[in-house]
Design a protein around this motif. Structure first.
Motif, PDB file in Angstrom:
ATOM      1  N   SER A   1       0.829  -1.208   0.000  1.00 35.06           N
ATOM      2  CA  SER A   1       0.000   0.000   0.000  1.00 35.06           C
ATOM      3  C   SER A   1       0.862   1.257   0.000  1.00 35.06           C
ATOM      4  N   THR A   2       1.959   1.216   0.749  1.00 38.00           N
ATOM      5  CA  THR A   2       2.851   2.374   0.803  1.00 38.00           C
ATOM      6  C   THR A   2       3.501   2.619  -0.549  1.00 38.00           C
ATOM      7  N   GLY A   3       3.950   1.549  -1.212  1.00 43.70           N
ATOM      8  CA  GLY A   3       4.568   1.700  -2.531  1.00 43.70           C
ATOM      9  C   GLY A   3       3.605   2.262  -3.553  1.00 43.70           C
ATOM     10  N   SER A   4       2.363   1.769  -3.538  1.00 45.15           N
ATOM     11  CA  SER A   4       1.343   2.272  -4.466  1.00 45.15           C
ATOM     12  C   SER A   4       1.051   3.742  -4.208  1.00 45.15           C
ATOM     13  N   ALA A   5       0.892   4.102  -2.921  1.00 43.93           N
ATOM     14  CA  ALA A   5       0.618   5.499  -2.576  1.00 43.93           C
ATOM     15  C   ALA A   5       1.800   6.401  -2.905  1.00 43.93           C
ATOM     16  N   LEU A   6       3.013   5.890  -2.697  1.00 42.33           N
ATOM     17  CA  LEU A   6       4.215   6.670  -2.996  1.00 42.33           C
ATOM     18  C   LEU A   6       4.298   6.979  -4.484  1.00 42.33           C
ATOM     19  N   CYS A   7       3.972   5.993  -5.316  1.00 49.03           N
ATOM     20  CA  CYS A   7       3.954   6.212  -6.760  1.00 49.03           C
ATOM     21  C   CYS A   7       2.963   7.310  -7.117  1.00 49.03           C
ATOM     22  N   GLY A   8       1.760   7.222  -6.575  1.00 50.26           N
ATOM     23  CA  GLY A   8       0.746   8.225  -6.866  1.00 50.26           C
ATOM     24  C   GLY A   8       1.152   9.612  -6.423  1.00 50.26           C
ATOM     25  N   ALA A   9       1.771   9.708  -5.237  1.00 51.48           N
ATOM     26  CA  ALA A   9       2.162  11.010  -4.708  1.00 51.48           C
ATOM     27  C   ALA A   9       3.258  11.659  -5.552  1.00 51.48           C
ATOM     28  N   VAL A  10       4.253  10.862  -5.961  1.00 45.88           N
ATOM     29  CA  VAL A  10       5.360  11.406  -6.753  1.00 45.88           C
ATOM     30  C   VAL A  10       4.863  11.857  -8.125  1.00 45.88           C
ATOM     31  N   LEU A  11       4.049  11.036  -8.775  1.00 42.01           N
ATOM     32  CA  LEU A  11       3.548  11.405 -10.100  1.00 42.01           C
ATOM     33  C   LEU A  11       2.602  12.610 -10.018  1.00 42.01           C
ATOM     34  N   GLN A  12       1.811  12.679  -8.937  1.00 45.16           N
ATOM     35  CA  GLN A  12       0.928  13.829  -8.773  1.00 45.16           C
ATOM     36  C   GLN A  12       1.737  15.109  -8.592  1.00 45.16           C
ATOM     37  N   ALA A  13       2.857  15.012  -7.899  1.00 47.41           N
ATOM     38  CA  ALA A  13       3.712  16.191  -7.692  1.00 47.41           C
ATOM     39  C   ALA A  13       4.304  16.689  -9.001  1.00 47.41           C
ATOM     40  N   HIS A  14       4.371  15.824 -10.012  1.00 46.93           N
ATOM     41  CA  HIS A  14       4.915  16.203 -11.324  1.00 46.93           C
ATOM     42  C   HIS A  14       3.802  16.429 -12.360  1.00 46.93           C
ATOM     43  N   THR A  15       2.578  16.588 -11.879  1.00 50.43           N
ATOM     44  CA  THR A  15       1.449  16.869 -12.765  1.00 50.43           C
ATOM     45  C   THR A  15       1.116  18.358 -12.697  1.00 50.43           C
ATOM     46  N   ALA A  16       1.208  19.042 -13.820  1.00 53.34           N
ATOM     47  CA  ALA A  16       0.959  20.485 -13.858  1.00 53.34           C
ATOM     48  C   ALA A  16      -0.512  20.777 -13.580  1.00 53.34           C
TER      49      ALA A  16
END
Length: 502
Positions: free
Chosen positions: A411-426
């Motif tokens: 769950s942490t890995g999945s959430a971490l992926c989402g958080a990092v990609l969201q931070a790079h979404t304009a």
């Protein structure tokens, strides 16, 4: 003819295949919701955030059920607990398959989540029922099956859902889970010779509430907002409940999880590795699945369908299963202690390949194949280490706790992926920049480096600490023995006391 398990020879030979099939079914069913979330949203007329609960609820229930089933599996009710949990998976699969609406689907997925706790019971059964070499091989295979099953679940359910609809995928789950239950009824050995101990109900409630809160934070962080007051309130309450659970477990006579086993460096290393390796595994999973489906018009991505995205995971499943054959040879030629860091090193290579080569489908197939070999080696050795390090009546609980830490890591890995990609979404954009995948991959590299070093350093530090404690204990024993000898011959007492003072 009956064997030492109380089963006929034929039924005992069928035990390992049935346990492996049961674990694979549970792994496939637990991943049923992931590739179908957009379709569920469209069919049941709910938002994507609501449809995500078809996956989240399974993880939440699984996190709560795993330690409870693990403790029940250490007593005389292991067979009963295994069959009851498998029956709940069948009922949940049928409930999810019936076209009764979104609420029925969520209820069914919740019941399917109980099955997540079946693998530790299968491992404990194999450990007790089989002789040494066969037991170790079966335990390693069962551990890998849970990983490989997730990789199989994505393409299988994606193909069925695309061809016949989402309900067909859940009917598929109902059929295979019913078959697994029937086979388990036929071959599971009795466990009536074990001591019955009371279930730690308060401990189950505390850890259940704490894990529900923590997994909610991880799974809903994007929709709630990582800086929202609601998220941090739930996180704070969950941490307090977790602290309360640890305090309770260390003081109760019959704990749900024997936390004192973490003082054993082998168990501690395996549990830390399970948590962090789970993060690294699902971080890469999530990155690859999203990258494959990203439209090529963005300047990166392959624009493939959800079915193709699922098929990319097949090399992961195949190589992780192959690693069950590699690990015994590797352990004999090196040592079991080296298999963990070697597995982490191979997993690191897979993330590095993704970092520098992800423009073609074949490159991503290579990435997942390497990842399957690395993760398979890592997870194959963990339960065996734990099984050999704890008493027989603690195997189910100890392995279930390790499985629980894996789930939290996933769950942490999945959430971490989402958080990092969201931070790079304009702002105003739906898809992240390619740099988001680069940064997430760099984080993945760091995760595998950290856990690789941990599996090397932690056992050495723990062993050194144990050696120092052992030296102090030996010195104290020498003093006590010397004083006892001095009582027998008083003329020697002053000399021995001087030695003790030194």
């Amino acid at each position: 003819m009956e064997t030492r398990t109380g089963l006929s020879t034929r039924r005992e030979r069928a035990l390992v295949p049935v346990l492996v099939f049961l674990s694979a079914v549970v792994a496939v069913i637990s991943s049923l919701g992931a590739p179908m979330i957009p379709t569920i949203a469209a069919v049941d007329h709910v938002s994507l955030a609501e449809a995500q609960w078809s996956l989240t609820i399974t993880m939440l229930v699984g996190a709560v059920a795993t330690p409870v089933l693990g403790r029940l599996g250490d007593g005389p009710a292991r067979r009963t607990a295994t069959l009851a949990a498998a029956a709940m998976v069948v009922v949940g699969s049928v409930l999810a398959a019936l076209p009764l609406g979104f609420d029925s689907l969520i209820a069914g997925r919740a019941l399917q989540g109980v099955g997540v706790g079946l693998t530790p019971l299968a491992i404990a059964t194999a450990r007790d029922a089989l002789p040494g070499p066969a037991s170790r091989s079966a335990v390693a295979l069962l551990s890998i099956t849970t990983v490989a099953g997730v990789g199989l679940g994505y393409p299988i359910t994606g193909l069925i859902a695309q061809s016949f609809g989402i309900y067909a995928a859940f009917w598929f789950g109902a059929v295979i889970s019913a078959l697994a239950l029937a086979l388990a009824v036929l071959v599971l050995p009795p466990t009536t010779d074990r001591e019955r101990r009371p279930l730690d109900a308060l401990g189950a409630v505390l850890i259940g509430l704490a894990l529900v809160g923590l997994l909610l934070v991880l799974s809903e962080g994007e929709s709630w907002g990582w800086a929202s007051a609601r998220l941090w309130t739930v996180a704070g309450a969950s941490v307090l409940l977790l602290v309360g659970w640890v305090w309770h477990e260390l003081r109760t006579a019959h704990p749900l999880v024997e936390l004192r086993s973490l003082t054993n460096p082998v168990v501690l290393t395996a549990d830390v590795a399970a948590l962090v390796a789970g993060v690294g595994m699902y971080l890469l999973f999530s990155l690859v699945i999203r990258y494959v489906q990203t439209p090529a018009s963005t300047g990166y991505g392959l624009g493939a369908s959800v079915v193709v995205a699922g098929l990319v995971l097949l090399p992961f499943s195949a190589l992780s299963l192959l690693s069950s054959k590699v690990v015994p040879t590797l352990a004999r030629r090196t040592s079991s202690a080296l298999v963990l860091p070697l597995g982490c090193a191979v997993s690191l290579v897979s993330v590095l390949v993704f970092l520098f080569a992800r423009d073609h489908l074949w490159e991503l197939l290579v990435v997942m194949g390497i990842a399957g070999l690395g993760v398979g080696c890592t997870f194959a050795v963990m339960p065996g280490l734990i099984v050999n390090a704890v008493p027989a009546d603690e195997v189910g609980s100890a392995v279930s706790f390790n499985q629980l830490l894996r789930t939290v890591g996933y769950s942490t890995g999945s959430a971490l992926c989402g958080a990092v990609l969201q931070a790079h979404t304009a702002p105003g954009q739906l898809l992240p920049a390619d740099s988001g995948y680069r940064d997430a991959a760099l984080i993945g590299c760091a995760v595998w480096v950290v856990i690789g070093l941990t599996t090397i350093v932690l056992p050495r530090l723990s062993a050194a600490t144990a050696a120092r404690k052992g030296a102090r204990v030996d010195e104290e024993l020498m003093v006590e023995e010397s004083i006892a000898d001095g009582v027998a011959g008083e003329g020697e007492v002053p000399v021995l006391r001087a030695g003790a003072e030194r």
